[in-house]
Motif scaffolding. Structure first.
Motif, PDB file in Angstrom:
ATOM      1  N   GLY A 212       0.853  22.933  33.812  1.00 44.75           N
ATOM      2  CA  GLY A 212       1.261  21.525  33.873  1.00 44.75           C
ATOM      3  C   GLY A 212       0.101  20.553  34.038  1.00 44.75           C
ATOM      4  N   SER A 236      -2.800  29.017  38.456  1.00 43.75           N
ATOM      5  CA  SER A 236      -1.931  30.065  37.920  1.00 43.75           C
ATOM      6  C   SER A 236      -2.662  30.716  36.746  1.00 43.75           C
ATOM      7  CB  SER A 236      -0.631  29.459  37.403  1.00 43.75           C
ATOM      8  OG  SER A 236      -0.914  28.713  36.233  1.00 43.75           O
ATOM      9  N   ARG A 237      -2.153  31.836  36.325  1.00 41.69           N
ATOM     10  CA  ARG A 237      -2.769  32.464  35.150  1.00 41.69           C
ATOM     11  C   ARG A 237      -2.532  31.618  33.905  1.00 41.69           C
ATOM     12  NH1 ARG A 237      -2.010  38.710  33.379  1.00 41.69           N
ATOM     13  NH2 ARG A 237      -2.062  38.374  31.144  1.00 41.69           N
ATOM     14  N   ALA A 239      -2.786  28.467  33.674  1.00 42.04           N
ATOM     15  CA  ALA A 239      -3.893  27.505  33.589  1.00 42.04           C
ATOM     16  C   ALA A 239      -5.189  28.214  33.176  1.00 42.04           C
ATOM     17  CB  ALA A 239      -4.067  26.801  34.934  1.00 42.04           C
ATOM     18  N   GLN A 250      -7.706  32.329  39.730  1.00 37.62           N
ATOM     19  CA  GLN A 250      -6.330  32.817  39.503  1.00 37.62           C
ATOM     20  C   GLN A 250      -5.715  33.453  40.746  1.00 37.62           C
ATOM     21  OE1 GLN A 250      -5.647  35.376  36.047  1.00 37.62           O
ATOM     22  NE2 GLN A 250      -3.957  36.338  37.157  1.00 37.62           N
ATOM     23  N   GLY A 252      -2.248  35.439  42.173  1.00 39.89           N
ATOM     24  CA  GLY A 252      -1.068  36.169  41.717  1.00 39.89           C
ATOM     25  C   GLY A 252      -1.285  37.660  41.682  1.00 39.89           C
ATOM     26  N   GLN A 273       5.013  36.862  38.876  1.00 35.35           N
ATOM     27  CA  GLN A 273       3.634  37.347  39.043  1.00 35.35           C
ATOM     28  C   GLN A 273       2.781  36.345  39.826  1.00 35.35           C
ATOM     29  OE1 GLN A 273       5.141  37.070  36.044  1.00 35.35           O
ATOM     30  NE2 GLN A 273       5.215  39.105  35.119  1.00 35.35           N
ATOM     31  N   ALA A 293      12.725  24.452  38.102  1.00 35.22           N
ATOM     32  CA  ALA A 293      11.584  25.390  38.129  1.00 35.22           C
ATOM     33  C   ALA A 293      11.739  26.395  39.280  1.00 35.22           C
ATOM     34  CB  ALA A 293      10.280  24.606  38.275  1.00 35.22           C
ATOM     35  N   GLY A 305       8.725  15.565  40.158  1.00 34.11           N
ATOM     36  CA  GLY A 305       8.022  14.404  39.617  1.00 34.11           C
ATOM     37  C   GLY A 305       6.816  14.840  38.823  1.00 34.11           C
ATOM     38  N   ASP A 306       6.169  13.855  38.232  1.00 33.44           N
ATOM     39  CA  ASP A 306       4.978  14.119  37.429  1.00 33.44           C
ATOM     40  C   ASP A 306       3.783  14.267  38.384  1.00 33.44           C
ATOM     41  OD1 ASP A 306       2.634  13.795  35.834  1.00 33.44           O
ATOM     42  OD2 ASP A 306       3.878  12.898  34.269  1.00 33.44           O
TER      43      ASP A 306
HETATM   44  P1  FAD Z   1       4.221  27.578  32.901  1.00 28.06           P
HETATM   45  O1  FAD Z   1       5.169  28.694  33.131  1.00 28.06           O
HETATM   46  O2  FAD Z   1       4.035  27.099  31.504  1.00 28.06           O
HETATM   47  O3  FAD Z   1       4.701  26.388  33.830  1.00 28.06           O
HETATM   48  C1  FAD Z   1       4.159  25.103  33.783  1.00 28.06           C
HETATM   49  C2  FAD Z   1       5.000  24.247  34.716  1.00 28.06           C
HETATM   50  O4  FAD Z   1       4.425  22.975  34.799  1.00 28.06           O
HETATM   51  C3  FAD Z   1       6.450  24.062  34.235  1.00 28.06           C
HETATM   52  O5  FAD Z   1       7.325  24.448  35.273  1.00 28.06           O
HETATM   53  C4  FAD Z   1       6.557  22.570  33.945  1.00 28.06           C
HETATM   54  O6  FAD Z   1       7.828  22.044  34.288  1.00 28.06           O
HETATM   55  C5  FAD Z   1       5.489  22.011  34.857  1.00 28.06           C
HETATM   56  N1  FAD Z   1       4.908  20.755  34.399  1.00 28.06           N
HETATM   57  C6  FAD Z   1       4.456  20.438  33.168  1.00 28.06           C
HETATM   58  N2  FAD Z   1       3.924  19.205  33.165  1.00 28.06           N
HETATM   59  C7  FAD Z   1       4.041  18.721  34.438  1.00 28.06           C
HETATM   60  C8  FAD Z   1       3.662  17.511  35.055  1.00 28.06           C
HETATM   61  N3  FAD Z   1       3.028  16.528  34.391  1.00 28.06           N
HETATM   62  N4  FAD Z   1       3.958  17.362  36.366  1.00 28.06           N
HETATM   63  C9  FAD Z   1       4.603  18.323  37.069  1.00 28.06           C
HETATM   64  N5  FAD Z   1       4.970  19.501  36.521  1.00 28.06           N
HETATM   65  C10 FAD Z   1       4.677  19.708  35.220  1.00 28.06           C
HETATM   66  N6  FAD Z   1       0.562  34.535  36.486  1.00 28.06           N
HETATM   67  C11 FAD Z   1      -0.111  34.091  37.576  1.00 28.06           C
HETATM   68  O7  FAD Z   1      -0.055  32.900  37.904  1.00 28.06           O
HETATM   69  N7  FAD Z   1      -0.876  34.961  38.300  1.00 28.06           N
HETATM   70  C12 FAD Z   1      -0.990  36.265  37.993  1.00 28.06           C
HETATM   71  O8  FAD Z   1      -1.706  36.993  38.698  1.00 28.06           O
HETATM   72  C13 FAD Z   1      -0.278  36.755  36.868  1.00 28.06           C
HETATM   73  N8  FAD Z   1      -0.321  38.051  36.536  1.00 28.06           N
HETATM   74  C14 FAD Z   1       0.421  38.497  35.481  1.00 28.06           C
HETATM   75  C15 FAD Z   1       0.451  39.863  35.191  1.00 28.06           C
HETATM   76  C16 FAD Z   1       1.226  40.332  34.154  1.00 28.06           C
HETATM   77  C17 FAD Z   1       1.249  41.806  33.864  1.00 28.06           C
HETATM   78  C18 FAD Z   1       1.972  39.425  33.358  1.00 28.06           C
HETATM   79  C19 FAD Z   1       2.845  39.923  32.240  1.00 28.06           C
HETATM   80  C20 FAD Z   1       1.965  38.081  33.642  1.00 28.06           C
HETATM   81  C21 FAD Z   1       1.172  37.600  34.690  1.00 28.06           C
HETATM   82  N9  FAD Z   1       1.125  36.236  35.000  1.00 28.06           N
HETATM   83  C22 FAD Z   1       0.477  35.820  36.112  1.00 28.06           C
HETATM   84  C23 FAD Z   1       1.697  35.214  34.087  1.00 28.06           C
HETATM   85  C24 FAD Z   1       3.038  34.677  34.521  1.00 28.06           C
HETATM   86  O9  FAD Z   1       4.075  35.498  34.005  1.00 28.06           O
HETATM   87  C25 FAD Z   1       3.241  33.250  33.984  1.00 28.06           C
HETATM   88  O10 FAD Z   1       3.098  33.263  32.581  1.00 28.06           O
HETATM   89  C26 FAD Z   1       2.274  32.220  34.561  1.00 28.06           C
HETATM   90  O11 FAD Z   1       2.257  32.294  35.958  1.00 28.06           O
HETATM   91  C27 FAD Z   1       2.728  30.834  34.129  1.00 28.06           C
HETATM   92  O12 FAD Z   1       1.809  29.885  34.563  1.00 28.06           O
HETATM   93  P2  FAD Z   1       2.270  28.410  34.855  1.00 28.06           P
HETATM   94  O13 FAD Z   1       3.360  28.393  35.870  1.00 28.06           O
HETATM   95  O14 FAD Z   1       1.053  27.613  35.136  1.00 28.06           O
HETATM   96  O15 FAD Z   1       2.770  27.925  33.418  1.00 28.06           O
END
Ligand code: FAD
Length: 321
Positions: A212, A236-237, A239, A250, A252, A273, A293, A305-306
């Motif tokens: 995000g 997060s991963r 990012a 990272q 998780g 994760q 979420a 919120g944003d």
């Molecule tokens: P997204 O899932 O894309 O979420 C982004 C969020 O941001 C959304 O909820 C959206 O609503 C919000 N958003 C967007 N714009 C804004 C804004 N302007 N203001 C407020 N909110 C906003 N992930 C990890 O984090 N750590 C790990 O160690 C890890 N290990 C993994 C291991 C395996 C084997 C696998 C398969 C996956 C692993 N993952 C891990 C990945 C995990 O499954 C997710 O894909 C990852 O955590 C998603 O990252 P995210 O939440 O940043 O992105």
């Protein structure tokens, strides 16, 4: 029955890591009135030895050798084995840090002992110490006891409170010139990445960003909030994969496991994760524009919120505290 317990002190960039003090607190429970002997590896550690005494160690052994100034699995295992041979402890406590995770299985194998890793709490029930550790990526906890042989555990940083600092405490600090040889790897030089100074795994407050944040620049408001709070920045991963920040941030299942007092998740969806690395934080604040979420299911406080509106407002508010 009281026991002698050995604790490995960890020094990074010339500073003792907090987990060293937490390990002494854990050792105190295991020792049940017995002696706590702290071990430091490398040269020029005597000042740190005094600090460990102030935090509850009864005695300190400095395992000295130039090859121990930088960590290597072979070197530290050889040194620890020699200290163990001299001290014959009944317990051994290391931090569940990169160093502890790396060397403890090898040390356990050499000692033909068991090992309980990643302990988050321990309690005394009668004569036994019961160790709690997370399983299934933090979704459940198991309790374990060691009934026979060396009580060897690694403890997760930031979970076991250290004993109170008492600068009047004193004790013997002795040097053991250890024999370190045939290292398969020798560290010639360490080039560190520039960091904000707050170590993520020991930080009391973490401001973490997810996909995000949308770009590298999107981390700037998070860094500003972190600076005001004296916090570390994590990610997060999502990012990291998007190249918004370095993988060293990272958090998780496949990143760092953290347990800060306050975790502020910004634009992180809350994938299982990710939760595996942070859901044991004491207070979780989630900022996400999607009210559905999953991160909100573990959050103590949720802000829908944003993040680009909310984070600067928080920064301004905290500046006035
Ligand atoms: P997204 O899932 O894309 O979420 C982004 C969020 O941001 C959304 O909820 C959206 O609503 C919000 N958003 C967007 N714009 C804004 C804004 N302007 N203001 C407020 N909110 C906003 N992930 C990890 O984090 N750590 C790990 O160690 C890890 N290990 C993994 C291991 C395996 C084997 C696998 C398969 C996956 C692993 N993952 C891990 C990945 C995990 O499954 C997710 O894909 C990852 O955590 C998603 O990252 P995210 O939440 O940043 O992105």
């Amino acid at each position: 029955m009281s026991k002698k317990v050995l604790v490995l002190g960890e020094v990074r960039d010339g500073e003792l890591r907090n987990v060293s003090y937490e390990a002494i607190a854990a050792a105190k429970e295991i020792a049940a009135g017995g002696e706590i002997v702290a071990v430091l590896c490398g040269e020029g550690m005597s000042n740190h030895g005094q600090t460990l005494l102030h935090y509850g160690a009864d005695r300190v052994v400095l395992a000295e050798h130039a090859l121990l100034n930088e960590y290597s699995t072979d070197g530290y295992v050889q040194a620890l084995l020699q200290v163990i041979d001299q001290e014959k402890p009944e317990g051994l406590v290391l931090g569940h840090t990169a160093l502890g995770k790396d060397m403890s299985p090898r040390l356990a194998a050499r000692l033909e002992s068991g090992l309980i890793s990643d302990v988050t709490s321990l309690e005394k029930v009668g004569e036994e110490v019961i160790f709690t550790r997370p399983i299934y990526s933090g979704k459940a906890f198991e309790k374990k006891v060691i009934q026979d042989g060396l009580i060897f555990v690694t403890i997760r940083p930031n979970n076991i409170p250290p004993l109170e600092l008492d600068e009047s405490r004193s004790g013997d600090v002795s040097t053991l010139s250890v024999d370190v040889k045939d290292l398969r790897t020798i560290i010639k030089d360490v080039v560190r990445k520039a960091s904000t100074g707050v170590d993520l795994s020991e930080a009391k407050i973490i401001v973490a960003g997810g996909r995000g944040v949308k770009s590298t620049d999107g981390f700037k408001p998070l860094q500003e909030l972190a600076d005001v709070l004296g916090a570390a920045v994590g990610a997060s991963r999502g990012a990291c994969d998007a190249d918004y920040c370095d993988y060293s941030l990272q958090i998780g299942q496949t990143g760092k496991v953290v347990t800060p007092d306050l975790y502020i998740a910004c634009g992180i969806s809350g994938a299982i994760q990710h939760l595996a690395g942070m859901s044991n934080s004491k207070v979780i604040v989630a900022i996400n524009k999607d009210p559905e979420a999953s991160i909100f299911s573990v959050a103590d406080y949720g802000i829908v919120g944003d993040l680009f509106d909310v984070v600067p407002l928080l920064t301004e508010e905290f500046k006035n505290v």
